[in-house]
Write an enzyme that holds these catalytic residues in place. Structure first.
Site, mmCIF file in Angstrom:
data_model
loop_
_atom_site.group_PDB
_atom_site.id
_atom_site.type_symbol
_atom_site.label_atom_id
_atom_site.label_comp_id
_atom_site.label_asym_id
_atom_site.label_seq_id
_atom_site.Cartn_x
_atom_site.Cartn_y
_atom_site.Cartn_z
ATOM 1 N N ARG A 31 0.357 0.045 17.772
ATOM 2 C CA ARG A 31 -0.516 0.733 16.963
ATOM 3 C C ARG A 31 -2.034 0.372 17.063
ATOM 4 N NH1 ARG A 31 -2.822 -1.361 12.602
ATOM 5 N NH2 ARG A 31 -1.620 -3.456 12.434
ATOM 6 N N LEU A 34 -3.194 0.729 7.433
ATOM 7 C CA LEU A 34 -3.445 1.045 6.101
ATOM 8 C C LEU A 34 -3.621 2.460 5.812
ATOM 9 C CD1 LEU A 34 -6.487 -1.652 5.315
ATOM 10 C CD2 LEU A 34 -3.926 -1.872 5.074
ATOM 11 N N LEU A 85 0.778 -1.259 0.205
ATOM 12 C CA LEU A 85 0.010 0.117 -0.033
ATOM 13 C C LEU A 85 0.774 1.241 0.039
ATOM 14 C CD1 LEU A 85 -2.908 -0.843 2.386
ATOM 15 C CD2 LEU A 85 -2.868 -0.563 -0.085
ATOM 16 N N SER A 88 -9.206 -10.970 12.377
ATOM 17 C CA SER A 88 -9.289 -9.628 12.434
ATOM 18 C C SER A 88 -9.589 -9.086 13.668
ATOM 19 C CB SER A 88 -10.217 -9.029 11.177
ATOM 20 O OG SER A 88 -10.578 -7.768 11.340
ATOM 21 N N ARG A 139 -4.632 -3.173 21.569
ATOM 22 C CA ARG A 139 -4.154 -4.538 21.241
ATOM 23 C C ARG A 139 -3.137 -4.998 22.318
ATOM 24 N NH1 ARG A 139 -3.121 -4.260 14.625
ATOM 25 N NH2 ARG A 139 -5.463 -4.483 14.106
ATOM 26 N N GLU A 163 4.979 0.778 7.010
ATOM 27 C CA GLU A 163 5.420 0.217 8.371
ATOM 28 C C GLU A 163 6.993 0.195 8.358
ATOM 29 O OE1 GLU A 163 4.831 -4.123 10.270
ATOM 30 O OE2 GLU A 163 4.011 -3.832 8.328
ATOM 31 N N HIS A 182 -0.474 -8.910 18.699
ATOM 32 C CA HIS A 182 -1.765 -8.924 18.123
ATOM 33 C C HIS A 182 -2.825 -10.095 18.946
ATOM 34 C CE1 HIS A 182 -5.647 -8.423 16.159
ATOM 35 N NE2 HIS A 182 -5.038 -7.719 15.074
#
Length: 670
Positions: A463, A469, A43, A284, A337, A453, A266
């Site tokens: 984060r 994104l 991205l 997710s 997280r 990143e 995560h």
């Protein structure tokens, strides 16, 4: 060398506008004479390459995959943040800025984060124009969902495949420029060095992964958008190919490496199943919107579930410990997280893990299915007291929101998550550390930029979900195209950069020598043998919680493992062919250096903040007892490490963080 972050003066809300008003520009006719190399086509790299080419620069884009569509950005599932306030729930640019700085535990640079929040809404407009199929509500407006660490809904999404859809948007923009001849695309090429000429980045050395050919490529500036380094842990949610090599080579050429110890664990990953595994799969974070996380309250119930004599669905509500809702009533299952991960580890370490390894907790959708089912029955005028109907309607709603994620879970675990709770456990995911950059996104090497990143700039020590994104596309579409122009305005008379110079010669020679050394090494062990060993040291001693003793052990163990690797690794095949083991060996060699610097950085930072949790730095009393304890008096800085040979010789430079717009206080999600 003093670190100059080049933050513009003036009020934070005016910095970016004033900056753009005053920078030097390159006129369209001159852009045709300037070359830019972009390494990485995810991205960040893909959006940067497309935008720079659209502006008129000649872009050379490199990826080690067979197509830019294979970039790891496709794995991002949950969504992308933007401060559009579609829900009317109080969101704003300032609140997105505030949540990001607080979520990063006050270890990020205010000016960069505010700019990120400011340009975020432009990203959504750009992507809609490209045809990205964002979810929409009944009235046709773009839909939003909430993510961890915030109290508003600002996450735009495309089912559970947002990253893939956004990447296809950037890829289509790239393809338009490839078709026009403004982007020259180099697939299956890996960058193995940066070439510095007269103190400026002027090109790269690459290896063609298909035929092994070493190539020289020149440009007036080089941009790295090569992702994170989570695979230093071997097991992570990253694609198997994700690596640190491009960033590490830049580091060895003078680019400072910032905050390597800031790595995100995560909370919602499918648990490890055994030694055979080579990567982990992420579920997710969007699932925490509707899923409730719990473990049994009683040890005997844990044992019964583990031995199969009790199903989790049979456990009474009063016998379940919804520990995030208990500990953090204000945010519940939507804590950030790092907080959710540590809480899961605490419960499992205390003996309440629900799978055979004792390292899993439940993510349960039963309540959401009933809640949505009743709502649908009410809307459609159907029987709200019919449990079978309620369940059927509720499952349809959950399937529409998360269907592909549930399908993925069932394929991997062979359990139906509509009927039985998912099992999850924390795993290495994203890296907040990376190459140090200033406000222009330039590294400490003039003409060498780093975006997405791969740089350190926006997320501090943790984060927030759906911000990866956002940062990648903000950097590529809306920040770098301005800042790089300011630098390239001095190159309009430079002319083409020759690759026939002593600097390119020396860099190519160094690359060839490393490859020869690897291919001619007559060792006995595979690359993965060493990578797995490194991963175990990293996870056990530099993982979710760290202490001085373990970190010191890790440093000496990694140093010894590095020596062992260079003596004992065996690479089959030759250098002049497709040789995946050779490519992997080069990447693991870099991980073996990064791993030591990572542990050194974690040892130096004797505080807990975000994803960096030092057992010596924990709140002892009050309502925050047991939570991470930050030390603003001694550690309110970015650690930027300068390469001096061995990782143990790296020199620390500090960028002291100044907070003028946000009050520093211990994070509380209670």
């Amino acid at each position: 060398m003093a670190l100059n972050s080049k933050i513009p003066s003036g009020p934070i809300e005016d910095k970016w506008t004033n900056y753009k008003n005053k920078i030097d520009l390159v006129n369209p006719a001159n852009k045709r004479n300037i070359d830019v190399i972009v390494v990485g086509t995810g991205l960040a790299g893909g959006s940067a390459a497309a935008t720079l080419a659209e502006l008129g620069y000649n872009v050379k884009a490199f990826c080690f995959q067979d197509s830019p569509r294979r970039a790891h950005s496709i794995a991002a599932q949950g969504g992308i943040n933007a401060a559009k306030n579609y829900q009317g729930d109080g969101d704003s640019v300032y609140r997105l800025f505030y949540d990001t700085v607080k979520g990063g535990d006050y270890r990020s640079r205010e000016a960069n984060v505010y700019r990120l929040a400011e340009v975020s809404s432009n990203i959504i407009d750009q992507c809609v124009a490209q045809g990205v199929p964002f979810a929409r509500d009944y009235g046709g407006l773009l839909d939003n969902r909430s993510f961890g660490g915030v109290l508003v809904s600002r996450t735009f999404y495309a089912k559970g495949q947002t990253g893939q859809q956004l990447l296809l948007g950037a890829y289509s923009a790239m393809n338009r420029q490839i078709g026009r001849g403004k982007i020259k695309m180099y697939n299956r090429h890996e960058m193995l060095d940066v070439v510095i000429v007269d103190g400026k980045a002027r090109g790269i050395i690459t290896r063609n992964l298909v035929n092994g050919k070493i190539e020289r490529h020149s440009a007036h500036a080089v941009v790295l958008g090569t992702g994170g380094y989570g695979n230093v842990f071997f097991l992570s949610t990253n694609a198997m190919g994700s690596n640190v090599t491009a960033a590490w080579k830049a580091h060895k050429r003078g680019a400072y490496f910032a905050n390597p110890c800031y790595t995100q664990i995560h909370p919602t990953c499918i648990p490890v199943s055994g030694e055979h595994q080579s990567k982990l799969t992420l579920m997710s974070e969007s699932l925490r919107n509707d899923g409730r996380i719990w473990v049994p309250k009683k040890k005997e119930d844990v044992e019964a579930i583990r031995n199969g004599s009790l199903k989790p669905t049979d456990l009474a509500e009063d016998d379940r410990d919804y520990y995030l809702e208990r500990r953090y009533p204000a945010f519940g299952n939507l804590v950030p997280r790092d907080v959710a991960s540590r809480a899961a580890k605490e419960r499992c370490d205390a003996g309440f893990g629900v799978n055979a390894t004792g390292e899993a907790v439940y993510l349960d959708f039963a309540d959401a299915i009933i809640r949505y089912g009743k709502e649908q029955a009410h809307v459609k005028g159907l029987d709200e007291d019919n449990p079978t109907l309620i369940k059927k309607l509720g499952k349809e709603v959950v399937k529409a929101k998360y269907g592909n994620l549930f399908q993925m879970y069932e394929k991997i675990v062979d359990q139906n998550p509509y009927e039985t709770p998912m099992m999850i456990y924390p795993a290495v995911h994203y890296t907040m550390g990376g190459v140090w950059v200033d406000y222009d996104l330039m590294t400490t090497v003039p003409g060498l930029y780093c975006i997405g990143e791969a740089n350190f700039s926006d997320h501090g020590a943790n984060r927030l979900g759906a911000s990866a994104l956002m940062q990648g596309l903000a950097d590529g579409y809306f920040v770098l195209p301005y800042t790089i122009g300011n630098y390239l305005s001095n190159d309009i008379r430079t002319g083409p950069i020759s690759t026939d110079t002593p600097e390119f010669e020396a860099a190519e020679k160094g690359v060839r020598e490393t490859i020869d050394k690897l291919i001619n090494n007559k060792g006995t062990h595979s690359v993965d043998y060493y990578h797995k060993k490194l991963g175990k040291i990293m996870w056990n001693k530099v993982g979710m919680s760290r202490n001085a003793k373990g970190l010191k052990e890790a440093i000496s163990e990694i140093k010894a493992l590095r020596v062992e690797f260079w003596e004992g690794v065996k690479i089959p095949g030759t250098a002049n062919e497709y040789n995946e083991e050779l490519a992997k060996a080069g990447r693991v060699a870099d991980f073996l250096e990064l791993g030591e610097l990572f542990a050194k950085d974690a040892l130096d930072r004797n505080e807990s903040c975000g994803g960096h949790y030092r057992e010596e730095s924990v709140e002892e009393s009050g309502d925050q007892k047991g939570e991470a304890k930050r030390d603003d008096e001694n550690f309110k800085f970015v650690s930027a490490w300068e390469y001096k040979g061995e990782p143990s010789d790296a020199v620390l430079h500090k960028e002291h963080l100044i907070f003028e717009n946000i009050e520093l206080k211990q994070r509380s999600y209670k």
